[in-house]
Motif scaffolding. Structure first.
Motif, short mmCIF file in Angstrom:
data_model
loop_
_atom_site.label_atom_id
_atom_site.label_comp_id
_atom_site.label_asym_id
_atom_site.label_seq_id
_atom_site.Cartn_x
_atom_site.Cartn_y
_atom_site.Cartn_z
N THR A 155 0.85 -1.18 0.00
CA THR A 155 0.00 0.00 0.00
C THR A 155 0.89 1.23 0.00
N ASP A 199 -2.41 -1.31 -3.68
CA ASP A 199 -3.27 -0.16 -3.45
C ASP A 199 -2.42 1.11 -3.50
N ARG A 287 -5.70 -1.33 -7.11
CA ARG A 287 -6.68 -0.26 -6.90
C ARG A 287 -5.96 1.08 -6.84
#
Length: 473
Positions: A155, A199, A287
């Motif tokens: 992330t 992410d 994402r």
């Protein structure tokens, strides 16, 4: 009267454009400026790297091949017999201001910007916090960049609301097989192949109407294979994105186009989020989160100094762009942070620097207190505007050069040692410049390497290898 001799420091777009425009303007205005019917100029274009083209070669994301076609136009300028490329020559190391001013009637600095503006929030010195400039150097194969980049974080936060932030986050979200049509270096392909990011969060301090993305950047975001775009209702709600905001944005054509494209991104993302798919309806494995009115105020770290989260304060933005904090904070868990909050043009030895403006100190391209010394490009105006903006910027500098020449006692021919060739001085110092023909050898080699694997070309990243190829060794 003899010809003018001009030195340009930096062979990126700014340096090449100013060289081309200077020659054209002398041709067009010599009579009006009283320069004489035979007045012309010869330009030596110095570049510290072994190859020219600066920002276009080393600052444009590899999935922007259309922008890199600019190199073709720049090559035509370098092929002008009145322009001599002297690459692999660094100002402040191989040559100095006194060397140049003695031999040239004017010197123009087009040194660009390769450093990041500092991030000053708490935690910015933590491990796993990176400036965008260094990451761009890595994925563009800058000769002095490390060949390896740590891509272990699952992330990632990207701080910034402009095109560099979009480039960085898009490259983190891309799968390398989608870049095989580009000039991506082999080590970058391998690095992205091992990228663990799932992410990517992009934090923009102001609202949708005050982002600085270009329409083209957003359209490329919309077509990322295997990537789901995530947006937030609050950022597009009528009480946040009001009619007053939209009306203010409509006063500028490019801003309105950008906002319209962001609204299209929002519409696409609603479907993507509902089905967890990419733009083609395929399952999304990564994402891409777009946060607006989100001001990063702190990077939270672990006891051993690694990034754990980014603390965000929710903001409000007026239609005119004034931002204020709401006192509402949230922590977004991340393992790496990239900041893309602007570039800082480097200081140049012997040239005054404006610390507030992040530019060489100048008025209209004239360096303060230094006759016949000029600046153009990002070093002149700061790191704003697209590559095309550099042309109008160079024109202003050139107009001031010609005005100074026309009104000087010697009509601008002020150098005292024009008969001395700078190349002889460089050779005495053990420096062997690389010319335009040397660049053509590098270009031919990169294209041949690409052709072996059915690619247009593959960029060579090692500076010693570049020198060897350029010299035909």
């Amino acid at each position: 009267m003899r010809d003018f001799k001009v030195a340009v420091i930096g062979a990126g777009p700014a340096g090449v454009y100013v060289s081309d425009i200077l020659l054209r303007q002398i041709e067009a205005k010599r009579d009006a400026l009283g320069l004489g019917e035979n007045a012309t100029a010869y330009i030596d274009l110095f570049e510290k790297l072994p190859v020219p083209f600066g920002l276009v070669r080393y600052g444009v994301a590899p999935d922007h091949p259309a922008i890199k076609y600019i190199i073709g136009a720049l090559e035509k300028t370098l092929n002008n017999p009145q322009i001599r490329l002297l690459a692999d020559v660094e100002f402040g190391r191989d040559i100095y201001l006194d060397d140049i001013r003695a031999r040239y009637d004017a010197v123009i600095f087009a040194t660009g910007a390769i450093d990041d503006r500092p991030l000053t929030i708490p935690g910015s010195d933590a491990k796993d916090v990176y400036g965008a400039a260094k990451f761009v150097e890595w994925y563009d194969g800058y000769p002095t960049a490390s060949p390896h980049w740590p891509l272990e974080a699952r992330t990632v936060a990207v701080l910034g609301g402009g095109n560099v932030a979009m480039d960085v986050s898009r490259l983190l979200a891309r799968y390398p097989q989608d870049l095989l049509h580009t000039d991506i270096p082999n080590n970058v392909y391998d690095g992205l192949e091992a990228n663990k990011a799932e992410d990517i969060h992009v934090f923009v301090r102001r609202d949708v109407t005050h982002a600085k993305f270009s329409v083209q950047e957003l359209r490329e975001l919309e077509t990322l294979p295997g990537v789901e775009i995530v947006t937030y209702d609050d950022d597009f709600a009528p009480e946040t994105l009001t009619q007053e905001h939209l009306a203010q944005a409509s006063e500028d054509k490019l801003t309105r186009q950008m906002v319209d494209e962001l609204l299209a991104v929002r519409e696409m993302s609603v479907k993507m989020m509902a089905e967890h798919v990419d733009f083609e309806g395929n399952p999304a494995r990564r994402r891409f989160y777009l946060h607006f009115n989100a001001n990063p105020v702190e990077i939270i770290t672990s006891d051993d100094g690694h990034v754990q989260a980014v603390r965000i304060e929710k903001t409000t933005t007026t239609p005119q762009g004034a931002m204020s904090g709401t006192g509402e904070f949230s922590d977004i868990p991340v393992q790496a942070v990239y900041h893309a909050i602007g570039y800082k043009p480097a200081e140049v030895a012997g040239i005054p620097y404006d610390e507030a403006a992040y530019t060489l100190d100048n008025q209209g391209g004239r360096i303060a207190g230094m006759p016949f010394v000029y600046v153009t490009g990002w070093a002149k105006r700061g790191p704003v505007g697209l590559i095309g903006s550099t042309k109008s910027d160079a024109l202003e500098t050139v107009e001031n050069i010609l005005e100074d020449w026309a009104h000087s006692a010697e009509h601008g021919r002020v150098a005292t040692q024009t008969e001395l060739d700078i190349v002889q001085l460089l050779e005495e110092r053990g420096v062997k410049p690389l010319d335009y023909a040397a660049w053509q050898k590098v270009d031919a080699y990169e294209r041949a390497m690409g052709a072996r694997v059915e690619r247009e070309h593959i960029k060579v990243i090692d500076e010693n290898q570049l020198r060897s190829i350029a010299r035909g060794e």
